[in-house]
Scaffold this motif. Sequence first.
Motif, PDB file in Angstrom:
ATOM      1  N   TYR A 101       0.841  -1.247   0.070  1.00  0.00           N
ATOM      2  CA  TYR A 101      -0.027   0.058   0.008  1.00  0.00           C
ATOM      3  C   TYR A 101       1.017   1.307  -0.004  1.00  0.00           C
ATOM      4  CZ  TYR A 101      -2.721   4.021   1.801  1.00  0.00           C
ATOM      5  OH  TYR A 101      -3.348   4.939   2.137  1.00  0.00           O
ATOM      6  N   ASP A 102       1.962   1.222   0.767  1.00  0.00           N
ATOM      7  CA  ASP A 102       2.718   2.455   0.936  1.00  0.00           C
ATOM      8  C   ASP A 102       3.523   2.626  -0.547  1.00  0.00           C
ATOM      9  OD1 ASP A 102       2.092   2.816   3.634  1.00  0.00           O
ATOM     10  OD2 ASP A 102       3.816   1.879   4.298  1.00  0.00           O
ATOM     11  N   ALA A 103       4.048   1.551  -1.208  1.00  0.00           N
ATOM     12  CA  ALA A 103       4.766   1.696  -2.385  1.00  0.00           C
ATOM     13  C   ALA A 103       3.600   2.342  -3.536  1.00  0.00           C
ATOM     14  CB  ALA A 103       4.821   0.344  -2.813  1.00  0.00           C
ATOM     15  N   ILE A 104       2.273   1.728  -3.384  1.00  0.00           N
ATOM     16  CA  ILE A 104       1.392   2.045  -4.214  1.00  0.00           C
ATOM     17  C   ILE A 104       1.061   3.894  -4.216  1.00  0.00           C
ATOM     18  CG2 ILE A 104      -1.093   2.051  -4.937  1.00  0.00           C
ATOM     19  CD1 ILE A 104      -0.940  -0.860  -4.357  1.00  0.00           C
ATOM     20  N   THR A 105       0.832   4.091  -2.959  1.00  0.00           N
ATOM     21  CA  THR A 105       0.687   5.486  -2.513  1.00  0.00           C
ATOM     22  C   THR A 105       1.776   6.367  -3.100  1.00  0.00           C
ATOM     23  OG1 THR A 105      -0.405   4.775  -0.640  1.00  0.00           O
ATOM     24  CG2 THR A 105       0.325   7.198  -0.805  1.00  0.00           C
ATOM     25  N   ALA A 106       2.948   6.038  -2.981  1.00  0.00           N
ATOM     26  CA  ALA A 106       4.241   6.720  -3.454  1.00  0.00           C
ATOM     27  C   ALA A 106       4.025   6.913  -5.135  1.00  0.00           C
ATOM     28  CB  ALA A 106       5.525   6.096  -2.865  1.00  0.00           C
ATOM     29  N   ALA A 107       3.770   5.664  -5.720  1.00  0.00           N
ATOM     30  CA  ALA A 107       3.849   5.758  -7.092  1.00  0.00           C
ATOM     31  C   ALA A 107       2.650   6.644  -7.590  1.00  0.00           C
ATOM     32  CB  ALA A 107       3.458   4.313  -7.574  1.00  0.00           C
ATOM     33  N   LEU A 108       1.517   6.555  -6.847  1.00  0.00           N
ATOM     34  CA  LEU A 108       0.580   7.379  -7.886  1.00  0.00           C
ATOM     35  C   LEU A 108       0.649   8.890  -7.399  1.00  0.00           C
ATOM     36  CD1 LEU A 108      -2.796   4.945  -6.790  1.00  0.00           C
ATOM     37  CD2 LEU A 108      -1.339   5.246  -8.968  1.00  0.00           C
ATOM     38  N   ASP A 109       1.166   9.247  -6.199  1.00  0.00           N
ATOM     39  CA  ASP A 109       1.104  10.581  -5.942  1.00  0.00           C
ATOM     40  C   ASP A 109      -0.282  11.291  -6.023  1.00  0.00           C
ATOM     41  OD1 ASP A 109       2.400  13.170  -5.231  1.00  0.00           O
ATOM     42  OD2 ASP A 109       2.532  13.818  -7.277  1.00  0.00           O
ATOM     43  N   LEU A 110      -1.200  10.658  -5.461  1.00  0.00           N
ATOM     44  CA  LEU A 110      -2.631  10.982  -5.198  1.00  0.00           C
ATOM     45  C   LEU A 110      -3.175  10.928  -3.837  1.00  0.00           C
ATOM     46  CD1 LEU A 110      -4.327   9.199  -8.381  1.00  0.00           C
ATOM     47  CD2 LEU A 110      -4.091  11.721  -8.039  1.00  0.00           C
ATOM     48  N   THR A 144     -10.023  11.426 -10.755  1.00  0.00           N
ATOM     49  CA  THR A 144      -8.800  11.185 -11.127  1.00  0.00           C
ATOM     50  C   THR A 144      -8.705  10.575 -12.600  1.00  0.00           C
ATOM     51  OG1 THR A 144      -8.438   9.896  -8.873  1.00  0.00           O
ATOM     52  CG2 THR A 144      -7.267   9.006 -10.637  1.00  0.00           C
ATOM     53  N   ASP A 145      -7.552  11.109 -13.156  1.00  0.00           N
ATOM     54  CA  ASP A 145      -7.200  10.623 -14.544  1.00  0.00           C
ATOM     55  C   ASP A 145      -7.109   9.090 -14.494  1.00  0.00           C
ATOM     56  OD1 ASP A 145      -6.141   9.911 -16.991  1.00  0.00           O
ATOM     57  OD2 ASP A 145      -5.214  12.022 -17.044  1.00  0.00           O
ATOM     58  N   ARG A 146      -8.045   8.318 -15.196  1.00  0.00           N
ATOM     59  CA  ARG A 146      -8.122   6.822 -14.844  1.00  0.00           C
ATOM     60  C   ARG A 146      -7.004   6.421 -16.129  1.00  0.00           C
ATOM     61  NH1 ARG A 146     -14.245   4.959 -13.709  1.00  0.00           N
ATOM     62  NH2 ARG A 146     -14.820   6.804 -12.173  1.00  0.00           N
ATOM     63  N   ARG A 147      -6.804   6.969 -17.029  1.00  0.00           N
ATOM     64  CA  ARG A 147      -5.664   6.442 -18.083  1.00  0.00           C
ATOM     65  C   ARG A 147      -4.404   6.604 -17.372  1.00  0.00           C
ATOM     66  NH1 ARG A 147      -7.185   8.902 -23.974  1.00  0.00           N
ATOM     67  NH2 ARG A 147      -9.206   8.051 -24.058  1.00  0.00           N
ATOM     68  N   ALA A 148      -4.166   7.812 -16.605  1.00  0.00           N
ATOM     69  CA  ALA A 148      -2.658   8.244 -16.094  1.00  0.00           C
ATOM     70  C   ALA A 148      -2.674   7.296 -14.856  1.00  0.00           C
ATOM     71  CB  ALA A 148      -2.841   9.478 -15.587  1.00  0.00           C
ATOM     72  N   LEU A 149      -3.561   6.642 -14.199  1.00  0.00           N
ATOM     73  CA  LEU A 149      -3.752   5.940 -12.988  1.00  0.00           C
ATOM     74  C   LEU A 149      -3.294   4.405 -13.640  1.00  0.00           C
ATOM     75  CD1 LEU A 149      -4.548   4.767 -10.266  1.00  0.00           C
ATOM     76  CD2 LEU A 149      -7.000   4.523 -11.036  1.00  0.00           C
ATOM     77  N   ILE A 150      -3.895   4.093 -14.675  1.00  0.00           N
ATOM     78  CA  ILE A 150      -3.666   2.702 -15.293  1.00  0.00           C
ATOM     79  C   ILE A 150      -1.954   2.764 -15.638  1.00  0.00           C
ATOM     80  CG2 ILE A 150      -3.885   1.073 -17.173  1.00  0.00           C
ATOM     81  CD1 ILE A 150      -6.802   2.023 -17.077  1.00  0.00           C
ATOM     82  N   ARG A 151      -1.612   3.886 -16.187  1.00  0.00           N
ATOM     83  CA  ARG A 151      -0.319   3.805 -16.560  1.00  0.00           C
ATOM     84  C   ARG A 151       0.854   3.743 -15.343  1.00  0.00           C
ATOM     85  NH1 ARG A 151      -2.017   7.642 -20.264  1.00  0.00           N
ATOM     86  NH2 ARG A 151      -1.204   9.592 -18.936  1.00  0.00           N
ATOM     87  N   LYS A 152       0.443   4.448 -14.246  1.00  0.00           N
ATOM     88  CA  LYS A 152       1.330   4.507 -12.923  1.00  0.00           C
ATOM     89  C   LYS A 152       1.289   3.053 -12.552  1.00  0.00           C
ATOM     90  CE  LYS A 152       0.734   9.233 -12.100  1.00  0.00           C
ATOM     91  NZ  LYS A 152       0.349  10.223 -10.888  1.00  0.00           N
ATOM     92  N   LEU A 153       0.129   2.255 -12.184  1.00  0.00           N
ATOM     93  CA  LEU A 153       0.122   0.956 -11.841  1.00  0.00           C
ATOM     94  C   LEU A 153       0.782  -0.076 -12.561  1.00  0.00           C
ATOM     95  CD1 LEU A 153      -3.485   1.223 -10.216  1.00  0.00           C
ATOM     96  CD2 LEU A 153      -1.198   1.150  -8.923  1.00  0.00           C
ATOM     97  N   GLU A 154       0.703   0.148 -14.040  1.00  0.00           N
ATOM     98  CA  GLU A 154       1.493  -0.714 -14.808  1.00  0.00           C
ATOM     99  C   GLU A 154       2.902  -0.693 -14.726  1.00  0.00           C
ATOM    100  OE1 GLU A 154      -1.930  -1.503 -18.392  1.00  0.00           O
ATOM    101  OE2 GLU A 154      -0.271  -0.090 -18.696  1.00  0.00           O
TER     102      GLU A 154
END
Length: 389
Positions: A101-110, A144-154
């Motif tokens: 969860y902490d890694a996801i939070t840092a990656a999304l910057d949201l 939230t920009d869902r395309r950007a969200l997908i790119r960041k998680l990918e």
Amino acid sequence: MSASETRVLYTRLLKASVRFAAMGETDGFAPLSDDLRDSTALADLWRDELHWSHRSPLLIAHALLDAERRGELPLHDDFADKLLDLQRAGQRRNDLLRQEYDAITAALDLPVIPLKGLWMVAEGVYPAAARLFGDLDIALPRDTDRRALIRKLEARGYVFDPVSGDNHLAFKRTAPGMGLYAGLPILREPMPNMDDHIRRVNETFFLDAHFNLDVPGALNRPFLFGERDRHAGERHLLLLCYHLWRHDYAHAYGVVDIALLMRSPLIDTARFVALTDEFNAQSLCAGAFGIAARCFREDLLPTRWKSLQSDPAFGFGWEFGERAVLDAYPSWESRRLAAKIDGSFAAHYRLGVEFIREAVPYDFPLRTLVRDAIRARSIRRNERLRDDD
């Protein structure tokens, strides 16, 4: 020990554990001491009731080991060792999920808001790491920009599920050899492809990113979480009541969640009542409170909330009672209760659809056609999120 006797023992044990965690009550364990020294009874309890992921095993392990440390409940050595192993495995798993969860939070910057089990562990609603939770559920701003969200998680290694819904996006990330469930219960009932299932969940993080939490439209407005709601226990309690309703009152941990949080200092009564009025969720919450009060005794419900008992849904939940923490899967009765408490035409329509679905074989051609059509529609809807433009 017969199956019915084992179930009674489990129910008494769960009740004592919840009242200890919620109210600090310790006198519920002494009457269980004879049963908990019987090796046969303990083997039956472990196999048939306790070692199952939806049965709050970590909370029970915590409560029993704590009672033993206080000298109030001598435990059979083998059983105590099992509980310790379970506790360590739960701590390890929750640490892995929290790190992810902490890694996801840092990656999304949201502004990411943890939900359900993840939130309750973070906020200390459960003692230590006494809550076993599965998926990583998070809330994100609706814009939230869902395309950007997908790119960041990918970029983090997640794979987007193209069958995601309108109000949430689902992802998964495989980490071979992680052993996420090592030493922990996964399912009570065996599956035809059990080995594949265990391998998959042991090496996979499942992530659900939510926008509007009210999927079927049971509330009178979208149910969103913003940054100001991060520590708002009242909003999270409403979500737990809603989630238990959505799952047709079939999961023990959902009732336990509500029981613990309703007694938590994180809850302000006036704000919670105002919130249920705002979302027209009085009945959803009253029904859940009725079940929790019946399962864990009526005095679990704080005196200042007695007004909830005037809602008919409280009585419906009270009548349903302990089946909510004993039934392994949704039953016709639990689904009918969910429709009755909601009271809307849509809820009764879903009940009828569920009845038809259960009566028709899974591979019936028409059912397969409908399922494929729904899947294809979801994929088409989400294709736009993968466009490069």
